[in-house]
Design an enzyme around this catalytic site. Structure first.
Site, PDB file in Angstrom:
ATOM      1  N   ASP A 157      22.083  -5.342  15.310  1.00 16.25           N
ATOM      2  CA  ASP A 157      21.790  -5.403  16.739  1.00 16.25           C
ATOM      3  C   ASP A 157      22.567  -6.538  17.388  1.00 16.25           C
ATOM      4  O   ASP A 157      22.653  -7.635  16.821  1.00 16.25           O
ATOM      5  CB  ASP A 157      20.293  -5.696  16.934  1.00 16.25           C
ATOM      6  CG  ASP A 157      19.589  -4.627  17.734  1.00 16.25           C
ATOM      7  OD1 ASP A 157      20.260  -3.872  18.459  1.00 16.25           O
ATOM      8  OD2 ASP A 157      18.347  -4.545  17.626  1.00 16.25           O
ATOM      9  N   ASP A 170      17.024  -6.699  16.376  1.00 18.66           N
ATOM     10  CA  ASP A 170      16.639  -8.012  16.906  1.00 18.66           C
ATOM     11  C   ASP A 170      15.116  -8.101  17.044  1.00 18.66           C
ATOM     12  O   ASP A 170      14.583  -9.126  17.462  1.00 18.66           O
ATOM     13  CB  ASP A 170      17.368  -8.336  18.211  1.00 18.66           C
ATOM     14  CG  ASP A 170      17.047  -7.369  19.334  1.00 18.66           C
ATOM     15  OD1 ASP A 170      16.324  -6.373  19.091  1.00 18.66           O
ATOM     16  OD2 ASP A 170      17.518  -7.600  20.464  1.00 18.66           O
ATOM     17  N   GLU A 208      14.004   4.997  22.779  1.00 20.35           N
ATOM     18  CA  GLU A 208      12.758   4.269  22.489  1.00 20.35           C
ATOM     19  C   GLU A 208      11.690   4.604  23.516  1.00 20.35           C
ATOM     20  O   GLU A 208      11.873   4.390  24.719  1.00 20.35           O
ATOM     21  CB  GLU A 208      13.022   2.756  22.441  1.00 20.35           C
ATOM     22  CG  GLU A 208      11.749   1.976  22.094  1.00 20.35           C
ATOM     23  CD  GLU A 208      11.990   0.575  21.568  1.00 20.35           C
ATOM     24  OE1 GLU A 208      13.141   0.196  21.290  1.00 20.35           O
ATOM     25  OE2 GLU A 208      10.980  -0.157  21.416  1.00 20.35           O
ATOM     26  N   LYS A 217      24.728  -2.269  17.487  1.00 24.38           N
ATOM     27  CA  LYS A 217      23.902  -1.553  18.471  1.00 24.38           C
ATOM     28  C   LYS A 217      23.694  -2.454  19.683  1.00 24.38           C
ATOM     29  O   LYS A 217      23.520  -3.657  19.529  1.00 24.38           O
ATOM     30  CB  LYS A 217      22.545  -1.182  17.864  1.00 24.38           C
ATOM     31  CG  LYS A 217      21.567  -0.563  18.864  1.00 24.38           C
ATOM     32  CD  LYS A 217      20.345   0.023  18.198  1.00 24.38           C
ATOM     33  CE  LYS A 217      19.212  -0.946  18.011  1.00 24.38           C
ATOM     34  NZ  LYS A 217      18.687  -1.561  19.244  1.00 24.38           N
TER      35      LYS A 217
END
Ligand code: KIV
Length: 276
Positions: A104, A65, A199, A134
C-alpha cells in the site's frame, strides 16, 4: 545497499533469494484469473503471518496500511509513513518466495505530484521487494495510477470507502452512488491499473462493476460477486474482540493467545514453570 541506507537504519532491505530463481506470481498471471475461480487475498505485515498465508496457498498478499490500525495502534491509517510501509513490506517479502506482494502507498506518499508518487512506488519495489503497489482514489487519482504504471510498476486501485481520508469527511458508510463508482473504476482501469479494491460498495453495484471491468475487482465488504476477496488477517483470525460486520472470524486466535498467556503467567506464579 546496506541497512544504513534505510531511513530508520534498522531494517534489513529485501534481499532476492540466492540460488535457483524462485519465480513469484506476476501481476499478469493474476490478471488472467479475471472471471475464474474467486481469488483469495489477505493482508500481512510481518514474517510469521506472511508465511502462514503462503503455506495456506494464498498467493496474493497485501501489505495494507491497515498496518496502522491492527499493528501500530493508530485509530486510522492516515498517520502511516513510507518508512513504516517499507519496514513491514520487506519483512513480508523476506518471508515469502512465491506470493505476489502488493504494498500500500500510505497517505501523503502519492497525492502531491506524479514525481513523488513514482519515486515512492519505486522505493516500495526496490527497498520493500513488493511486486505491485496500491493507492486509493478514483477519477482524482487516476493520473497518479497512470504515472506509476508508465514506469512499469503494476498498480492496484482502491475505491468505495477509502480509509486514508474516510475519517476526514466522507466516513465509512456503504457506497451506493452507482454512476460515481463506475466513473471512478473506469478511470482507474483506463489509467493502467490491473486490479481494483472495492471497499464497502453495494453488492449489486460491485457485481455490475465486476461485469463491466476488464480488470479484477477485489471485494471487501462488497458482497460475493467480485473476482477476488480480501480481508485484514487480524479480522479473519479473530485477533481482536471486534471485527467489522462483513469479516467472518475463521478462528479465535486472540482468545487462544490470551488463554495461553494466562496459563503461562499462572505457571510462573505457582513455580510450576520452568521445571527443574
Ligand atoms: O490497508 C488495507 O488493509 C486495505 C484493505 C482493507 C483493502 O486497504
Amino acid at each position: 545497499m546496506t541497512s544504513n541506507d534505510l531511513p530508520n537504519g534498522d531494517a534489513r532491505p529485501y534481499e532476492p533469494a540466492k540460488g535457483p530463481a524462485l519465480r513469484r506470481i506476476t501481476a499478469g498471471a493474476i490478471k488472467r484469473r479475471k472471471g475464474g475461480t474467486p481469488v483469495p487475498m489477505v493482508t500481512a505485515y510481518d514474517t510469521p503471518f506472511a508465511q502462514f498465508a503462503e503455506e495456506a496457498g494464498i498467493d496474493w498478499i497485501l501489505v495494507g496500511d491497515s498496518l496502522g490500525n491492527v499493528v501500530l495502534g493508530y485509530d486510522e491509517t492516515t498517520p502511516v509513513t513510507m518508512e513504516q510501509m517499507l519496514h513491514h513490506t520487506a519483512a513480508v517479502t523476506r518471508a515469502t518466495s512465491r506470493a505476489h506482494i502488493v504494498a500500500d502507498m500510505p497517505f501523503g506518499s502519492y497525492q502531491v505530484s506524479d514525481e513523488e508518487a513514482v519515486r515512492n512506488a519505486i522505493r516500495l519495489i526496490k527497498e520493500g521487494g513488493a511486486q505491485s503497489v496500491k493507492l486509493e482514489g478514483g477519477v482524482y487519482e487516476a493520473q497518479r495510477v497512470r504515472a506509476i504504471a508508465r514506469v512499469g510498476i503494476p498498480v492496484v486501485g482502491h475505491i468505495g470507502v477509502t480509509p486514508q481520508t474516510a475519517g476526514l469527511g466522507p466516513g465509512y458508510r456503504k457506497r451506493t452512488h452507482r454512476d460515481r463508482l463506475l466513473e471512478d473504476a473506469l478511470a482507474v482501469q483506463e489509467a493502467g491499473a490491473y486490479a481494483i479494491v472495492l471497499e464497502v460498495v453495494d453488492a449489486e453495484i460491485a457485481r455490475e462493476l465486476t461485469e463491466q471491468l476488464a480488470i479484477l475487482t477485489i471485494g471487501i465488504g462488497s458482497g460475493p460477486h467480485c473476482d477476488a476477496q480480501v480481508l485484514v488477517i487480524h479480522d479473519l483470525l479473530g485477533m481482536y474482540p471486534h471485527s467489522p460486520p462483513f469479516a467472518t472470524r475463521f478462528a479465535e486466535i486472540g482468545r487462544a493467545a490470551t488463554e495461553a498467556l494466562r496459563e503461562y503467567a499462572n505457571a510462573v506464579k505457582r513455580a510450576a514453570f520452568p521445571q527443574a
